[in-house]
Design an enzyme around this catalytic site. Structure first.
Site, mmCIF file in Angstrom:
data_model
loop_
_atom_site.group_PDB
_atom_site.id
_atom_site.type_symbol
_atom_site.label_atom_id
_atom_site.label_comp_id
_atom_site.label_asym_id
_atom_site.label_seq_id
_atom_site.Cartn_x
_atom_site.Cartn_y
_atom_site.Cartn_z
ATOM 1 C CE LYS A 136 -8.321 -3.830 3.911
ATOM 2 N NZ LYS A 136 -7.506 -2.776 3.345
ATOM 3 C CG ASP A 150 -3.121 3.725 4.389
ATOM 4 O OD1 ASP A 150 -4.176 3.511 5.019
ATOM 5 O OD2 ASP A 150 -2.801 3.088 3.361
ATOM 6 C CD1 TRP A 196 -2.000 -2.201 2.031
ATOM 7 C CD2 TRP A 196 -2.855 -1.509 0.091
ATOM 8 N NE1 TRP A 196 -2.949 -3.116 1.634
ATOM 9 C CE2 TRP A 196 -3.477 -2.717 0.450
ATOM 10 C CE3 TRP A 196 -3.225 -0.885 -1.099
ATOM 11 C CZ2 TRP A 196 -4.471 -3.327 -0.330
ATOM 12 C CZ3 TRP A 196 -4.205 -1.484 -1.893
ATOM 13 C CH2 TRP A 196 -4.809 -2.685 -1.506
HETATM 14 C C1 LIG Z 1 -6.851 -2.197 2.069
HETATM 15 C C2 LIG Z 1 -5.874 -1.116 2.225
HETATM 16 C C3 LIG Z 1 -5.791 -0.051 1.312
HETATM 17 C C4 LIG Z 1 -6.651 0.037 0.078
HETATM 18 O O1 LIG Z 1 -7.943 0.271 0.402
HETATM 19 P P1 LIG Z 1 -9.085 0.502 -0.706
HETATM 20 O O2 LIG Z 1 -10.200 1.010 0.143
HETATM 21 O O3 LIG Z 1 -9.356 -0.829 -1.319
HETATM 22 O O4 LIG Z 1 -8.597 1.489 -1.670
HETATM 23 C C5 LIG Z 1 -4.868 0.946 1.547
HETATM 24 N N1 LIG Z 1 -4.071 0.910 2.624
HETATM 25 C C6 LIG Z 1 -4.102 -0.097 3.518
HETATM 26 C C7 LIG Z 1 -3.186 -0.077 4.682
HETATM 27 C C8 LIG Z 1 -5.007 -1.135 3.350
HETATM 28 O O5 LIG Z 1 -5.056 -2.139 4.235
#
Ligand SMILES: *Cc1c(COP(=O)(O)O)cnc(C)c1O
Length: 351
Positions: free
Chosen positions: A191, A167, A100
Site C-alpha cells: 500500500k 494494522d 480489514w
Molecule cells: C490491504 C489491507 C490488508 C490486507 O493485506 P494483504 O497483504 O492482502 O493481506 C489488511 N489491512 C489493511 C488496512 C489493508 O489495507
C-alpha cells in the site's frame, strides 16, 4: 507517459525506485548477477535486509527503544492471526472500523474471547467509533489506523494501559504519530512501501513470550526476530524495493516532509469534492482518510462521461472497492500532488 496512478493496492511507487529495482533485476551490486538469483544469505542481500529493518525503525523514530522490525510473508492478513497466536491469552479488545478489522476479529476469535469495543459496521463503516472503553484486563487492543476500503482514518488513538496493536497497512510512513504509543505495528508492503509479497512488523520485544500455547516456528515472532528476519528465505525482491522506497522517503525528509505533501493532496481533493455539487464524499468529514478518498457522483447518469474523461486524462485505479462502489482516489506517498491536480481539473470540467 506514465499514468496518474490512484490504485488502492498494489499501488504507485516512486519512479526512481522502479528504475533502481529494474536495474537490480539485471545486475545487482555490480556483481553481474540478478538480485533475485543470489543467495539471501549472501553478504549483499544480508546488507539489504539490515538496511530495510533499520530504515523502518529510523523513520518511525523507534531506534534503540526496545523495538524490532521484521519482514514476513503472508500479507497483512497473516498478521490477523499471528497477532492473536502470539499475544492472546484469554481476551482481546478490537475496534471494528472496516473490512480489514472485521477479518482480524474473525481470526482472533480462534484464540480466545474478543470484545468488540466499538463498531461502525451498521453504517457501512462510514465513520470511526469514538468514546469506547477498553477493558483493563484485555491482553491487547487492536485497531486499523486507515480503512482502505471505506476511506476513514483514525485521527486520535486511545490512551490505554493495555498493549496497543495497529494494522497500519495503508497509512504507515504517511503521517507523524507518537509511534512509541504502539506495541506492535504491521503493514503489508503493497500500500505505501513496496510491491506485494512482504509485510513489515514492528514489535516492542517486551510484549512477547507471555502466552502459554505452543507457537509453530513460522508463526512465532520471537523465532523471526532471533533469526534477523531470515528464518526462511525472505521475499527478496519485495524487501529490496521496500528498502529503496524507505531510503527515498528518508532522502526527501522523512515522515515530517511527506505528511505535509499528503495533507496538501488530501485538502486539494476534498475541497473539490465539497465544492462541486456533482460529487459527494461518502464518509464522516472528521474521519476522512488522507490516503483513500471515497466519493460518488450525485448524478449517476454522468458516470460514463466522467469515466471517459478520467481515462483520457491518464487517470488509473479510481474505481471504488467492489463492496462500496463509487470512486476511491488513493493518494499514497509516491503519488505526486500534480496527479491530484489533474483529477481535480477533470472533476471541474465535468458538466
Ligand atoms: C490491504 C489491507 C490488508 C490486507 O493485506 P494483504 O497483504 O492482502 O493481506 C489488511 N489491512 C489493511 C488496512 C489493508 O489495507
Amino acid at each position: 507517459m506514465k499514468k496518474h496512478n490512484f490504485s488502492a493496492g498494489p499501488c504507485i511507487l516512486p519512479q526512481e525506485v522502479l528504475q533502481k529495482a529494474s536495474e537490480a533485476i539485471l545486475n545487482f551490486n555490480d556483481d553481474d548477477l540478478s538480485l533475485i538469483e543470489i543467495s539471501h544469505r549472501s553478504k549483499p542481500f544480508v546488507a539489504v535486509m539490515e538496511k530495510a529493518r533499520n530504515l523502518a525503525l529510523e523513520l518511525l523514530g523507534l531506534e534503540n527503544k526496545g523495538y524490532q522490525a521484521i519482514f514476513l510473508h503472508g500479507g497483512a492478513s497473516m498478521e490477523f492471526l499471528m497477532v492473536a497466536y502470539n499475544l492472546l491469552n484469554k481476551k482481546a479488545a478490537y475496534l471494528n472500523t472496516g473490512t480489514w478489522s472485521d477479518k482480524a476479529i474473525k481470526e482472533a476469535k480462534e484464540f480466545g474471547e474478543v470484545v468488540e469495543v466499538g463498531s461502525s459496521k451498521d453504517k457501512g463503516y462510514n465513520y470511526i467509533p469514538k468514546g469506547y472503553s477498553i477493558p483493563e484486563d484485555a491482553d491487547y487492543f487492536h485497531c486499523t489506523s486507515n480503512n482502505t476500503v471505506a476511506g476513514t482514518q483514525i485521527k486520535s488513538f486511545p490512551e490505554t494501559n493495555v498493549p496497543l496493536i495497529c494494522d497500519m497497512s495503508s497509512d504507515i510512513f504517511s503521517r507523524q504519530l507518537d509511534f512509541e504509543k504502539f506495541d506492535l505495528i504491521y503493514a503489508g508492503a503493497q500500500k505505501n512501501m513496496g510491491p506485494a509479497g512482504t509485510t513489515l512488523v514492528i514489535i516492542k520485544e517486551e510484549i512477547l513470550g507471555k502466552v502459554e500455547r505452543h507457537i509453530p516456528s513460522m508463526l512465532n515472532y520471537q523465532v523471526h526476530i532471533k533469526s534477523d528476519s531470515m528464518y526462511n528465505t525472505p521475499s527478496v525482491f519485495a524487501v529490496y524495493v521496500s528498502m529503496l522506497t524507505l531510503q527515498w522517503l528518508k532522502d526527501l525528509g522523512g515522515i515530517p516532509f511527506i505528511e505535509k505533501v499528503n495533507n496538501k493532496k488530501a485538502e486539494l481533493l476534498y475541497t473539490e469534492i465539497d465544492r462541486n455539487p456533482l460529487f459527494k464524499g461518502i464518509v464522516a468529514k472528521e474521519d476522512r482518510s488522507n490516503m483513500n478518498a471515497t466519493f460518488v457522483l450525485t448524478d449517476e447518469s454522468l458516470t460514463e462521461k466522467f469515466d471517459k474523461m478520467c481515462a483520457a486524462a491518464g487517470i488509473n485505479g479510481l474505481n471504488g472497492h467492489r463492496s462500496v462502489g463509487g470512486y476511491r482516489a488513493s493518494m499514497y506517498n509516491a503519488l505526486p500532488l500534480y496527479s491530484v491536480q489533474v483529477l481535480v481539473d477533470v472533476m471541474k470540467a465535468l458538466k
